[in-house]
Design an enzyme around this catalytic site. Structure first.
Site, PDB file in Angstrom:
ATOM      1  N   LYS A 174       0.956  -0.996   0.125  1.00 40.31           N
ATOM      2  CA  LYS A 174      -0.019  -0.069  -0.171  1.00 40.31           C
ATOM      3  C   LYS A 174       0.676   1.438  -0.006  1.00 40.31           C
ATOM      4  O   LYS A 174       1.320   1.588   0.945  1.00 40.31           O
ATOM      5  CB  LYS A 174      -0.951   0.018   1.224  1.00 40.31           C
ATOM      6  CG  LYS A 174      -2.147   1.023   1.047  1.00 40.31           C
ATOM      7  CD  LYS A 174      -2.408   1.791   2.152  1.00 40.31           C
ATOM      8  CE  LYS A 174      -1.477   3.058   2.706  1.00 40.31           C
ATOM      9  NZ  LYS A 174      -1.778   4.307   1.622  1.00 40.31           N
ATOM     10  N   GLU A 249      10.168   2.155  10.542  1.00 45.11           N
ATOM     11  CA  GLU A 249      11.043   3.006  10.068  1.00 45.11           C
ATOM     12  C   GLU A 249      10.467   4.170  10.220  1.00 45.11           C
ATOM     13  O   GLU A 249       9.522   4.742   9.334  1.00 45.11           O
ATOM     14  CB  GLU A 249      11.607   2.658   8.748  1.00 45.11           C
ATOM     15  CG  GLU A 249      12.458   1.670   8.241  1.00 45.11           C
ATOM     16  CD  GLU A 249      13.582   1.463   9.133  1.00 45.11           C
ATOM     17  OE1 GLU A 249      14.229   2.512   9.539  1.00 45.11           O
ATOM     18  OE2 GLU A 249      14.126   0.244   9.360  1.00 45.11           O
ATOM     19  N   CYS A 283      13.767  11.638   5.898  1.00 42.48           N
ATOM     20  CA  CYS A 283      13.664  11.269   7.048  1.00 42.48           C
ATOM     21  C   CYS A 283      14.940  11.354   7.938  1.00 42.48           C
ATOM     22  O   CYS A 283      15.114  11.690   8.856  1.00 42.48           O
ATOM     23  CB  CYS A 283      13.218   9.543   7.480  1.00 42.48           C
ATOM     24  SG  CYS A 283      14.258   8.524   6.218  1.00 42.48           S
ATOM     25  N   GLU A 383      10.261  17.080  14.391  1.00 41.18           N
ATOM     26  CA  GLU A 383      10.311  16.976  12.942  1.00 41.18           C
ATOM     27  C   GLU A 383       9.455  17.936  11.918  1.00 41.18           C
ATOM     28  O   GLU A 383       8.293  17.985  12.213  1.00 41.18           O
ATOM     29  CB  GLU A 383      10.087  15.397  12.460  1.00 41.18           C
ATOM     30  CG  GLU A 383      10.582  15.036  11.146  1.00 41.18           C
ATOM     31  CD  GLU A 383      10.045  13.790  10.621  1.00 41.18           C
ATOM     32  OE1 GLU A 383       9.117  13.206  10.923  1.00 41.18           O
ATOM     33  OE2 GLU A 383      10.961  13.198  10.064  1.00 41.18           O
TER      34      GLU A 383
HETATM   35  P1  NAD Z   1       2.670   8.654   7.403  1.00 43.50           P
HETATM   36  O1  NAD Z   1       2.802   8.001   8.564  1.00 43.50           O
HETATM   37  O2  NAD Z   1       1.495   9.850   7.247  1.00 43.50           O
HETATM   38  O3  NAD Z   1       2.095   7.754   6.283  1.00 43.50           O
HETATM   39  C1  NAD Z   1       2.829   6.693   5.886  1.00 43.50           C
HETATM   40  C2  NAD Z   1       2.128   5.506   5.184  1.00 43.50           C
HETATM   41  O4  NAD Z   1       1.317   5.104   6.244  1.00 43.50           O
HETATM   42  C3  NAD Z   1       1.330   6.199   3.968  1.00 43.50           C
HETATM   43  O5  NAD Z   1       1.080   5.080   3.098  1.00 43.50           O
HETATM   44  C4  NAD Z   1      -0.154   6.211   4.586  1.00 43.50           C
HETATM   45  O6  NAD Z   1      -1.305   6.382   3.832  1.00 43.50           O
HETATM   46  C5  NAD Z   1      -0.105   5.055   5.787  1.00 43.50           C
HETATM   47  N1  NAD Z   1      -1.048   5.267   6.876  1.00 43.50           N
HETATM   48  C6  NAD Z   1      -1.318   6.479   7.520  1.00 43.50           C
HETATM   49  N2  NAD Z   1      -2.293   6.070   8.577  1.00 43.50           N
HETATM   50  C7  NAD Z   1      -2.371   4.754   8.725  1.00 43.50           C
HETATM   51  C8  NAD Z   1      -2.862   4.098   9.622  1.00 43.50           C
HETATM   52  N3  NAD Z   1      -3.507   4.417  10.745  1.00 43.50           N
HETATM   53  N4  NAD Z   1      -2.801   2.616   9.498  1.00 43.50           N
HETATM   54  C9  NAD Z   1      -1.758   2.155   8.419  1.00 43.50           C
HETATM   55  N5  NAD Z   1      -1.236   3.090   7.373  1.00 43.50           N
HETATM   56  C10 NAD Z   1      -1.535   4.236   7.774  1.00 43.50           C
HETATM   57  O7  NAD Z   1       3.839   9.340   6.771  1.00 43.50           O
HETATM   58  P2  NAD Z   1       4.332  10.287   5.484  1.00 43.50           P
HETATM   59  O8  NAD Z   1       3.719  11.694   5.687  1.00 43.50           O
HETATM   60  O9  NAD Z   1       3.785   9.579   4.205  1.00 43.50           O
HETATM   61  O10 NAD Z   1       5.715  10.242   5.592  1.00 43.50           O
HETATM   62  C11 NAD Z   1       6.427  11.174   6.265  1.00 43.50           C
HETATM   63  C12 NAD Z   1       7.025  10.385   7.623  1.00 43.50           C
HETATM   64  O11 NAD Z   1       7.610   9.299   7.072  1.00 43.50           O
HETATM   65  C13 NAD Z   1       8.250  11.196   8.283  1.00 43.50           C
HETATM   66  O12 NAD Z   1       8.008  11.353   9.410  1.00 43.50           O
HETATM   67  C14 NAD Z   1       9.282  10.638   7.924  1.00 43.50           C
HETATM   68  O13 NAD Z   1      10.423  11.073   8.705  1.00 43.50           O
HETATM   69  C15 NAD Z   1       9.190   9.253   7.468  1.00 43.50           C
HETATM   70  N6  NAD Z   1      10.050   8.414   6.951  1.00 43.50           N
HETATM   71  C16 NAD Z   1      10.570   7.757   7.774  1.00 43.50           C
HETATM   72  C17 NAD Z   1      11.949   6.989   6.883  1.00 43.50           C
HETATM   73  C18 NAD Z   1      12.704   5.959   7.713  1.00 43.50           C
HETATM   74  O14 NAD Z   1      13.265   4.972   6.806  1.00 43.50           O
HETATM   75  N7  NAD Z   1      13.020   6.034   8.767  1.00 43.50           N
HETATM   76  C19 NAD Z   1      11.693   6.864   5.476  1.00 43.50           C
HETATM   77  C20 NAD Z   1      10.956   7.974   4.995  1.00 43.50           C
HETATM   78  C21 NAD Z   1       9.978   8.547   5.688  1.00 43.50           C
END
Ligand code: NAD
Length: 497
Positions: A174, A249, A283, A383
């Site tokens: 997803k 992550e 990130c 962040e």
């Molecule tokens: P997000 O948590 O909003 O979404 C990530 C994914 O999770 C999306 O596909 C989203 O649709 C899904 N999601 C959202 N709510 C959910 C739920 N309740 N249950 C299951 N899935 C759900 O994050 P984002 O805005 O897409 O990305 C930014 C964040 O990701 C930042 O905090 C960044 O630091 C982090 N990030 C971390 C890494 C790493 O490897 N540590 C890499 C890239 C991004």
């Protein structure tokens, strides 16, 4: 503009909901890439059922053969690299040079994991009893649910899917709803490579609907999630109750320390790339710059000139260095932090959305720098995920390390120094999963472990070979006793004591 579908059981299918959402170009919100399925739990049920049905055939396919198919996916990505990079820039915004790098990371990941199909090492050890041997093998877990963010729309899905598949799991992917097209293109590569139906499934839609249904589904036995810490916590709680394996992550608040003895020009280059590459939406982005007092003013002077000269604009134009933010909501979130920052430090560069001329239809924000930021400030602790850099001053290395570690996150850190003792002290004391010396906080390579400490995750690592297979496999220990008699471990080898 086209209408896109989910990929379930080897077929492109419309969602049960019959609903869709538009995927927009963040450099020009009037440019719609396509309509993507706004799926729900019913579509997840179908995808998980297809993955479950395909599992036995896939896990019995020899791992070297599974690896060969992943290598083939890598060859297809190589052939389509430029086309995918351009599509990714259009849907995600980051500049072409970076989206080419994103696709290349997927190709590199295919090389690493494709060949891992010929290793997947277990180990053997001598038994404590005669005429008995023991060894271990890695077994797949079952259906893996992969939930990914939008900032590395191709690389992150490959980091998860390639090792999951080489290990013998089947997957339901997803992707983030801001970047569904990149995952669509990846799944086209899986399809062309000839993976059997049901081994790879793709379901588009929101996190609250599709993501949550994947996490809740009792037939999904392992979840690999990359995203925000807040969502990661929720997923961990839900999956924990069902005793599912979960790899998280999550967020970061990464810092770079620059010592008095550093090569300042190198440090300026590093911070420009670390803080403003991907428009700060990594990130691992350098979000805090910790300067030793002796070089503070000189470093700030050099940096501001370079930040002000960054070329901002649509990522599809080769000369641009910084693209838009992913959507309007992020522009507002970044702007809110800048408002907070104005009270917490001195704004020396940027500080506003860009809304006129070439920026008019997009989600652009001026690269922003604050000086005089205290470690307690919100802009130094939370962040921001945008092009905002907070500069802090420290008197020496100890204070710099304390300051860098003083955050809830633990993903990446960096130190610029020419003193070997200081560099080794930092390597030892910095509490992050990744430490760079004389390089910025970004720049991970796919064959090394990737991940962080504290609120950045739950102890798992992606990347590398050994670490990521800890997520996607179970250990199976096998004993063979060829003595022809019942031998009791811990007892029979102590008979004469
Ligand atoms: P997000 O948590 O909003 O979404 C990530 C994914 O999770 C999306 O596909 C989203 O649709 C899904 N999601 C959202 N709510 C959910 C739920 N309740 N249950 C299951 N899935 C759900 O994050 P984002 O805005 O897409 O990305 C930014 C964040 O990701 C930042 O905090 C960044 O630091 C982090 N990030 C971390 C890494 C790493 O490897 N540590 C890499 C890239 C991004």
């Amino acid at each position: 503009m086209g209408t896109f579908k989910n990929f379930i059981g080897g077929k492109w299918v419309a969602p049960r909901t019959k609903k869709s959402f538009p995927n927009r170009n963040p450099a020009d919100l009037t440019d719609i890439i396509g309509e993507f399925p706004a799926s729900d739990g019913r579509d997840v049920d179908l995808a998980v059922a297809a993955a479950k049905e395909a599992y036995d055939g896939w896990r019995r396919t020899p791992a070297p053969k599974r690896g060969e198919l992943i290598l083939k996916v890598g060859q297809i990505l190589t052939r389509r690299k430029e086309e995918i990079a351009r599509a990714m820039t259009r849907e995600m915004g980051k500049v072409l040079k970076e989206t080419r790098g994103d696709v290349q990371e997927g190709i590199d990941t295919a090389v690493v994991h494709g060949s891992e199909g010929r290793r997947l090492h277990g180990f053997s050890a001598p038994s404590e009893l005669p005429n008995k041997v023991g060894w271990t093998v890695r077994s797949p877990i079952g259906v893996a649910g992969l939930i990914t963010p939008w900032n590395f729309p191709l690389a992150i899905p490959t980091w998860k899917s390639f090792p999951a598949l080489v290990a013998g799991n089947t997957i339901v992917l997803k992707p983030a709803s801001d970047t569904p097209h990149s995952s669509h293109l990846l799944v086209e590569a899986f399809e062309e490579a000839g993976l059997p139906p049901g081994v790879v499934n793709l379901v588009h839609g929101s996190g609250s609907s599709v993501g949550n249904a994947i996490v809740q589904h009792s037939d999904v036995r392992v979840i690999s999630f990359t995203g925000s810490t807040a969502v990661g916590r929720e997923i961990s709680a839900t999956a924990g109750k069902a005793l599912k394996r979960v790899s998280l992550e999550l967020g970061g608040k990464n810092a770079m320390i620059v010592m008095d003895d550093a090569d300042l020009e190198l440090a300026v280059e590093g911070v420009l790339w670390g803080a403003f590459g991907t428009t700060g939406q990594r990130c691992t982005a350098t979000s805090r710059l910790i300067l030793q007092k002796g070089i503070h003013d000189e470093m700030v002077r050099r940096l501001i000139g370079r930040v002000a000269a960054l070329k901002i604009g649509p990522g599809l134009e080769e000369e641009n260095e910084v693209g838009p933010l992913i959507n309007k909501a992020r522009v507002e979130a970044v702007d809110e932090y800048v408002r907070i920052g104005r009270k917490e430090g001195e704004l020396v560069c940027g500080g506003e959305p860009l809304t006129t001329g070439v920026f008019k239809k997009g989600c652009f924000y001026a690269p922003t720098v604050f000086t005089g930021v205290k470690p307690t400030a919100r802009i130094a602790r939370e962040e921001i995920f945008g092009p905002v850099l907070s500069i802090l001053a420290v008197k020496d290395l100890d204070e710099g390390i304390r300051c860098l570690n003083d955050t809830a996150y633990g993903l990446s850190s960096s130190i610029y120094t020419r003193d070997v003792n200081r560099a080794f002290t930092a390597m030892q004391e910095l509490e992050t999963g990744i430490v760079y010396v004389n390089a910025p906080t970004i720049g991970a390579e796919c064959h090394y472990p990737f991940g962080g400490t504290k609120d950045t995750g739950n102890g798992h690592r992606e990347g590398g070979t050994y670490p990521v297979y800890e997520v996607f496999t179970e250990w199976k220990t096998i004993y063979v006793d060829y003595s022809g008699s019942l031998q009791k471990a811990q007892i029979d080898n102590r008979k004469n004591e």
